[in-house]
Design a protein around this motif. Structure first.
Motif, PDB file in Angstrom:
ATOM      1  N   LEU A 126     -19.719 -46.413 -71.804  1.00 48.99           N
ATOM      2  CA  LEU A 126     -18.242 -46.907 -72.399  1.00 48.99           C
ATOM      3  C   LEU A 126     -17.590 -46.039 -73.238  1.00 48.99           C
ATOM      4  N   ASP A 334     -14.515 -53.944 -80.457  1.00 49.78           N
ATOM      5  CA  ASP A 334     -13.808 -54.124 -79.371  1.00 49.78           C
ATOM      6  C   ASP A 334     -14.272 -55.552 -78.658  1.00 49.78           C
ATOM      7  N   PRO A 382     -16.943 -48.071 -67.060  1.00 51.78           N
ATOM      8  CA  PRO A 382     -16.440 -47.030 -66.209  1.00 51.78           C
ATOM      9  C   PRO A 382     -17.495 -46.256 -65.402  1.00 51.78           C
TER      10      PRO A 382
ATOM     11  N   HIS B   5      -8.277 -48.808 -75.564  1.00 54.31           N
ATOM     12  CA  HIS B   5      -9.611 -49.417 -75.085  1.00 54.31           C
ATOM     13  C   HIS B   5     -10.246 -48.375 -74.065  1.00 54.31           C
ATOM     14  N   PRO B   6     -11.477 -48.098 -74.490  1.00 56.92           N
ATOM     15  CA  PRO B   6     -12.309 -46.900 -73.902  1.00 56.92           C
ATOM     16  C   PRO B   6     -12.323 -46.968 -72.382  1.00 56.92           C
ATOM     17  N   GLU B   7     -12.168 -48.279 -71.493  1.00 55.45           N
ATOM     18  CA  GLU B   7     -12.225 -48.237 -70.243  1.00 55.45           C
ATOM     19  C   GLU B   7     -10.946 -47.922 -69.636  1.00 55.45           C
ATOM     20  N   MET B  35     -13.176 -59.336 -56.063  1.00 59.52           N
ATOM     21  CA  MET B  35     -13.405 -59.146 -57.284  1.00 59.52           C
ATOM     22  C   MET B  35     -14.576 -59.377 -57.886  1.00 59.52           C
ATOM     23  N   ASP B 100     -18.636 -34.688 -67.973  1.00 59.34           N
ATOM     24  CA  ASP B 100     -18.241 -36.031 -68.123  1.00 59.34           C
ATOM     25  C   ASP B 100     -19.061 -36.549 -69.462  1.00 59.34           C
ATOM     26  N   ARG B 101     -18.487 -37.162 -70.286  1.00 57.40           N
ATOM     27  CA  ARG B 101     -18.764 -37.738 -71.172  1.00 57.40           C
ATOM     28  C   ARG B 101     -19.783 -36.985 -72.154  1.00 57.40           C
ATOM     29  N   GLU B 103     -21.469 -34.355 -71.079  1.00 62.11           N
ATOM     30  CA  GLU B 103     -22.717 -33.989 -70.537  1.00 62.11           C
ATOM     31  C   GLU B 103     -22.214 -33.211 -69.182  1.00 62.11           C
TER      32      GLU B 103
END
Lengths: 453, 248
Positions: A126, A334, A382, B5-7, B35, B100-101, B103
């Protein structure tokens, strides 16, 4: 005793057309003399013994297939899978938050570690790792260290029992009970708490828990000292453990062994120091090592770790009572991720707090929708993958979580230390005495729930 | 970054990757329709015609950065440089590199895996002496690379981690075993074979480890149902729980 010939009698392990390679003896207890006599008559030097899966000293349903030459183990094979419950598969069908409830059941002696490792993985996915409130992190650290003590106590207690020392067993389990009482007070459950959640912890410490933990801190050092008096220089114990089940640094590296077993070879590798998480870099504690590479060394490392854990818990309490984490939220700010409700004890048991219920049912339609969506559907994560690892009582507990952008894990894989370490049984037990196999397995401290998942 | 927002941040960041253009995205296979994942009943949410496509395979350009920084050369670049220097056919072996992230992931072509693993373990500047096992992932939509084997390597000497990912197609599920390099992977490869059906060539005894020896199928594949499988015990067949009793 029934001594059956494979060609004439019934043999549960080789029925029908299966070929049994030799004679099969089954023993039902109290008949060891008969087996010994029958083996002597057969004149066969090699004996294949099937230990488990229901043997009390194998820590659950572990099966050891030992080939013996007299009393020497010439081959040790390990069979697992008797407790496979498909936790990883099940998690793919539940939301990210519900995953905590599943993974806590893997290594049932260290549930807080399973939860924390999983939550660290989800939080990394996240991207909210540095948004977790400090109070939640301190509570996580405190719960993990309490859990480390209770897990090591069981390790040493069952170890004592397996070597024939019931006093150790009783003492260990009594002390563990005090830890579980704290867990029950804080989370509502003694085991499998589902307390650590993605974003923080399920609820704040209830009133009275600080006092209870202080009491515990006051009691434990004396009790640990007592345990050390019982075992550290006990001639029987030392004779059974020293220079037994030798596994040096090279063996540990190639077999992927971490945790107390690795530290008993002299390498001070502890993820809490090397790759800190949950703020471990801010605590003052030492990593203890031994260089004997044997069962006794692993025992000493575990004892020392419990004493270090007490130090960490004390620092946690300082922060929770007067320091920076004295008050504040225990769930991430959040609102799209954080669990909407706080739990409270009502007249009918634990549930969502009355204030929250009044808010969503009485005053805010939007809050009700938000609660409903987040609780039933869950939050989206994500797409991507992440690996997080914590130092569990047994070693490196790693979690590999993959998301496809949905509300459920696409894949969650746990690298359980017990699973990896059981591979080392052959390396430690072959060439030794059959009685030392018990000591070797006990020093790994495997938990089959974690091995089989 | 405009959003807190992280997303959304992650999505915006993904949009900025060069390979992630609109046209690329349209050609990708479909991951999800609608959805809420409803398949049996009508989706009354209004999102029924939503089509979500798989994100294109990205590859991170240099510099790779480090676990805590991006945009400037860091620890990850050191690892990649060393591997490139120590492994002669780096270009052939490494399909792409993704950061990514915090890593670092090397996507290694399967034939090169044992050689790459050996270099990663033995080269003094790399020295990834500990392998924390292999984790399988099944991507049925990823045509030609349905099965992934993900290895996490740890260097105690340099205190860093990397990920090595290898793929194989479903109709040829073979990946070379690295048990000869990392003996700890013995059981981990057996587990991945058991759950995903990836055959690790060269493994000393590739048998099932968690499921019974005579089990049919590989349970953690996406096409394998959760539950609903009858179980045989001592000759008797026990139906799955939802079929044991008729309530009509």
């Amino acid at each position: 005793m029934t001594t059956t010939d494979a060609t004439t009698g019934y043999d549960a392990y080789a029925t029908g057309d299966d070929a049994a390679s030799g004679r099969v003896f089954s023993t039902g207890g109290q008949d060891w003399d008969d087996v010994v006599r029958a083996v002597k008559e057969a004149g066969d030097e090699q004996l294949v013994i099937n230990m488990g899966p229901q043997h009390p000293s194998t820590h659950g349903v572990l099966r050891l297939i030992l080939t013996l030459d007299g009393e020497t183990v010439t081959e040790a094979r390990v069979g697992i899978g008797y407790l496979h419950t498909g936790i990883e598969k099940n998690m793919e069908y539940r939301t990210w938050t519900q995953g905590t409830t599943f993974c806590t059941r893997m290594d049932y002696l260290a549930p807080i570690f399973n939860e924390t490792a999983y939550c660290l993985g989800v939080e990394r996915l996240l991207g909210i790792t540095d948004q977790i409130p400090e109070r939640a992190q301190v509570i996580r650290v405190m719960m993990m260290e309490l859990n480390r003590i209770s897990s090591h106590l069981v390790a040493i207690a069952t170890f004592g029992l397996e070597l024939g020392a019931t006093t150790v067993m009783l003492n260990g389990f009594i002390e563990r009970e005090y830890t579980l009482d704290i867990f029950e007070l804080v989370t509502g459950l003694r085991m499998n708490m589902g307390y650590v959640r993605p974003g923080g912890v399920a609820q704040d410490l209830p009133p009275g828990s600080i006092d209870r933990i202080q009491e515990y801190l006051h009691r434990m050092p004396k009790r640990l000292k007592q345990m050390r008096k019982l075992l550290d220089a006990n001639p029987v114990y030392v004779a059974r453990t020293r220079d037994v089940a030798y596994l040096d640094l090279t063996g540990c590296m190639s077999l992927g062994v971490t945790g107390p077993m690795l530290r008993a070879t002299g390498l001070p590798w502890d993820l809490r120091k090397a790759q800190p998480y949950c703020g471990y870099e801010t605590y003052d504690f030492d990593v203890h090592t031994q260089d004997s590479c044997d069962v006794y060394g692993r025992y000493l490392v575990r004892m020392a770790e419990m004493e270090e854990s007490l130090k960490i818990i004390e620092q946690c309490l300082d922060r929770l009572t007067s320091g920076s984490a004295k008050s504040g939220p225990v769930m991430v700010e959040d609102k799209k991720v954080g669990w909407p409700a706080q739990l409270a004890i009502g007249t009918d048991g634990m549930g969502n707090s009355p204030a929250h219920i009044a808010h969503i049912m009485g005053t805010s339609m939007e809050a009700l929708i938000h609660h409903f969506k987040l609780v039933t559907e869950g939050f989206r994560v994500p797409a991507g993958q992440a690996y997080a690892a914590v130092e569990s009582p047994r070693g490196e507990l790693g979690v590999h979580v993959v998301s496809d952008g949905g509300t459920r894990p696409y894949r969650a894989h746990f690298r359980d230390p017990s699973f990896t370490h059981l591979q080392a049984v052959a390396a430690m037990a072959e060439g030794g005495m059959v009685a030392d196999v018990i000591a070797a397995v006990a020093s790994i401290d495997p938990v089959m729930g974690g091995v089989d998942r | 970054m405009s959003s807190q927002h992280p997303e959304q941040q992650a999505e915006q960041a993904a949009d900025q990757l060069p390979a992630h253009t609109e046209a690329d995205r349209r050609e990708q296979p479909i991951v999800r329709r609608g959805m809420f994942g409803a398949k049996t009943t009508g989706d009354t949410s209004g999102y029924g015609r939503l089509v979500v496509r798989q994100s294109p395979k990205v590859s991170t350009p240099r510099p790779y950065g480090s676990p805590s920084t991006t945009g400037v050369a860091g620890e990850f670049d050191e690892v990649a440089d060393e591997l490139e220097r120590a492994h002669p056919d780096f270009g052939d072996a490494i399909e792409r590199v993704v950061v990514d992230r915090g890593e670092l992931t090397f996507y290694v072509r399967r034939a090169h895996l044992p050689a790459v693993a050996r270099t990663l373990r033995d080269e003094p500047a790399l020295r990834f002496e500990l392998c924390t096992g292999v984790s399988g992932v099944h991507y049925p939509q990823d045509a030609g690379a349905e099965l992934h084997a993900v290895y996490h390597l740890l260097s105690i000497t340099h205190n860093r981690r990397i990920r090595v990912e290898v793929t194989c197609p479903d109709d040829d599920p073979h990946i070379p075993s690295i048990v000869s390099v990392y003996p700890t992977n013995d059981w981990h490869e057996r587990e991945t074979y058991d759950f995903f059906g990836i055959i690790f060539d060269g493994h000393p005894a590739l048998t099932r480890i968690e499921m019974p020896d005579d089990w049919v199928g590989h349970p953690q594949r996406k096409d394998y149902p959760l539950g609903g499988i009858p179980v045989e015990y001592r000759g008797a067949e026990i139906p799955p729980p939802d079929e044991r009793r008729s309530y009509t």
